[in-house]
Design a protein around this motif. Structure first.
Motif, short mmCIF file in Angstrom:
data_model
loop_
_atom_site.label_atom_id
_atom_site.label_comp_id
_atom_site.label_asym_id
_atom_site.label_seq_id
_atom_site.Cartn_x
_atom_site.Cartn_y
_atom_site.Cartn_z
N LEU A 1 0.84 -1.21 0.00
CA LEU A 1 0.00 0.00 0.00
C LEU A 1 0.87 1.26 0.00
CD1 LEU A 1 -2.86 1.24 0.20
CD2 LEU A 1 -2.59 1.12 2.69
N ILE B 1 -4.87 0.72 -4.79
CA ILE B 1 -4.88 1.18 -3.40
C ILE B 1 -6.18 0.79 -2.71
CG2 ILE B 1 -5.01 3.29 -1.99
CD1 ILE B 1 -2.91 4.49 -3.93
N ASN C 1 2.37 1.70 -3.43
CA ASN C 1 1.39 2.17 -4.41
C ASN C 1 1.00 3.63 -4.16
OD1 ASN C 1 0.45 0.06 -6.42
ND2 ASN C 1 0.58 -1.11 -4.52
N HIS C 2 0.96 4.05 -2.91
CA HIS C 2 0.73 5.47 -2.62
C HIS C 2 1.87 6.32 -3.18
CE1 HIS C 2 -2.82 6.29 -0.12
NE2 HIS C 2 -2.71 5.03 0.26
#
Length: 141
Positions: free
Chosen positions: A65, A88, A68-69
């Motif tokens: 996560l 996300i 991906n952020h």
């Protein structure tokens, strides 16, 4: 009466009976030991291992996560941002599912007295940081 005066057949029966009693006692002890091991193995495979796997999955998913952020923050193309946004959302959903699973396993382990205070403190810290992370990351999307 001396031991030498007893008939040989009586001596053999007595020795065989003593051996049979000893072997029976050893077998009963071994069965109890195996039963204890079986109970502990069931606890490990039924609760400890799934909790450990859930924690490992939470760790992996939160790392993905964050990555991906980061990709979302640095991407400039709209279709890449949209793909990252969908990823996300899926990762957040997976984390929530893992938290629910862990919570049910935690409830079971508390009932079995397998849950330590240290684990509770670490889980509470994770939940607190998770909520804080969600609050800050929702603003960025």
């Amino acid at each position: 009466m001396k031991f030498q005066d007893i008939k040989l057949s009586t001596k053999q029966r007595s020795a065989f009976t003593i051996l049979l009693i000893l072997l029976s006692a050893i077998s009963i002890y071994q069965l109890r030991t195996v039963d204890k091991i079986k109970t502990e193995m069931e606890q490990v495979t039924g609760n400890w291992l799934p909790r450990a796997l859930t924690i490992a999955d939470l760790n992996l998913t939160t790392s993905n996560l964050r990555l991906n952020h980061l990709h979302y923050a640095f991407s400039t193309e709209a279709h890449v941002k949209e793909a990252q946004k969908n990823t996300i959302i899926a990762l957040i959903s997976q984390i929530e599912q893992n938290l629910d699973l862990y919570d049910s396993l935690k409830t079971e382990s508390v009932a079995l007295n397998l849950y330590s205070e240290q684990e509770q403190v670490l889980f509470d810290q994770f939940v607190e940081k998770w909520e804080s992370y969600q609050d800050s990351s929702i603003r960025s999307i």
